[in-house]
Enzyme design. Structure first.
Site, PDB file in Angstrom:
ATOM      1  N   THR A   7       0.815  -1.212   0.000  1.00 37.66           N
ATOM      2  CA  THR A   7       0.000   0.000   0.000  1.00 37.66           C
ATOM      3  C   THR A   7       0.846   1.259   0.000  1.00 37.66           C
ATOM      4  O   THR A   7       2.022   1.227   0.336  1.00 37.66           O
ATOM      5  CB  THR A   7      -0.939   0.038   1.212  1.00 37.66           C
ATOM      6  OG1 THR A   7      -1.977   0.964   0.939  1.00 37.66           O
ATOM      7  CG2 THR A   7      -0.238   0.463   2.469  1.00 37.66           C
ATOM      8  N   ALA A 165       2.870   4.768  -7.755  1.00 35.57           N
ATOM      9  CA  ALA A 165       2.372   3.556  -8.421  1.00 35.57           C
ATOM     10  C   ALA A 165       3.228   3.181  -9.628  1.00 35.57           C
ATOM     11  O   ALA A 165       3.327   2.001  -9.975  1.00 35.57           O
ATOM     12  CB  ALA A 165       0.919   3.748  -8.848  1.00 35.57           C
ATOM     13  N   CYS A 168       6.660   1.746  -7.388  1.00 37.73           N
ATOM     14  CA  CYS A 168       6.546   0.706  -6.357  1.00 37.73           C
ATOM     15  C   CYS A 168       5.662  -0.449  -6.837  1.00 37.73           C
ATOM     16  O   CYS A 168       4.504  -0.236  -7.194  1.00 37.73           O
ATOM     17  CB  CYS A 168       5.964   1.316  -5.083  1.00 37.73           C
ATOM     18  SG  CYS A 168       5.703   0.106  -3.769  1.00 37.73           S
ATOM     19  N   THR A 171       2.206  -0.941  -5.045  1.00 41.38           N
ATOM     20  CA  THR A 171       1.244   0.158  -5.131  1.00 41.38           C
ATOM     21  C   THR A 171       0.634   0.149  -6.527  1.00 41.38           C
ATOM     22  O   THR A 171       1.359   0.063  -7.508  1.00 41.38           O
ATOM     23  CB  THR A 171       1.961   1.509  -4.881  1.00 41.38           C
ATOM     24  OG1 THR A 171       2.593   1.470  -3.601  1.00 41.38           O
ATOM     25  CG2 THR A 171       0.988   2.668  -4.929  1.00 41.38           C
TER      26      THR A 171
END
Length: 180
Positions: A7, A165, A168, A171
């Site tokens: 997350t 995003a 990672c 994510t």
């Protein structure tokens, strides 16, 4: 501080507004994406408080419930509720094992709450947690510094998550943004 995978949560106070963004990915272990559309940012206390979590989903729900109880107990006083949650979280044998971190905010305060007892209010009005937190934090700070007069808090939060995003693997780009 411990890193929790799967997350990224980003929050910002900017130009009198507060915004928090979170991605939707839930990862089982280190290899399998189980869900793409989880909602990790929530409105609490009659919609006046935003809270986002990184870490175990079950632990986060426990912490959301506890935090909302503290908000009710202290009549919406965010700093007091956060400190009391951190104290209880750190001192209770069972709660101490919860693997999560929270960012909580209202129109005036932005706080990081951890199970080790920390309640931290950033100097620059920006916080990020989770596996993509460092990427989102760097992106958000750059956006605020260099384009802050052209972007809203909500736009900065969304863009910071989009950048995280793209970097990672824990994510994704299913981003939920809430604004106060």
């Amino acid at each position: 501080m411990e890193q929790f995978h799967a997350t990224t949560i980003f929050a910002i106070h900017h130009n009198g507004k507060a915004a928090m963004a979170g991605d939707g990915q839930v990862t089982f272990g280190n290899a399998v994406v189980m869900k793409h559309t989880a909602k990790k940012v929530r409105r609490l206390f009659q919609g006046k408080v935003l809270a986002g979590f990184a870490g175990s989903v079950a632990d986060a729900f426990t912490l959301f419930e506890m935090f909302e109880g503290k908000l009710e107990e202290f009549n919406g006083n965010l700093p007091r509720a956060a400190v009391e949650l951190a104290k209880e979280w750190r001192s209770d044998k069972v709660l101490r094992r919860l693997e999560a971190m929270l960012i909580v905010m209202d129109e005036r305060h932005l706080l990081l709450v951890s199970g080790t007892g920390e309640v931290i209010e950033p100097d620059d009005g920006i916080l990020a947690i989770g596996s993509g937190g460092n990427y989102a934090l760097a992106a958000g700070r750059a956006l605020k510094q260099y384009a802050g007069d052209q972007l809203s808090a909500k736009e900065i939060a969304k863009a910071a998550l989009e950048i995280a995003a793209n970097i990672c693997v824990y994510t994704n780009d299913h981003i939920i943004v809430e604004e106060l």
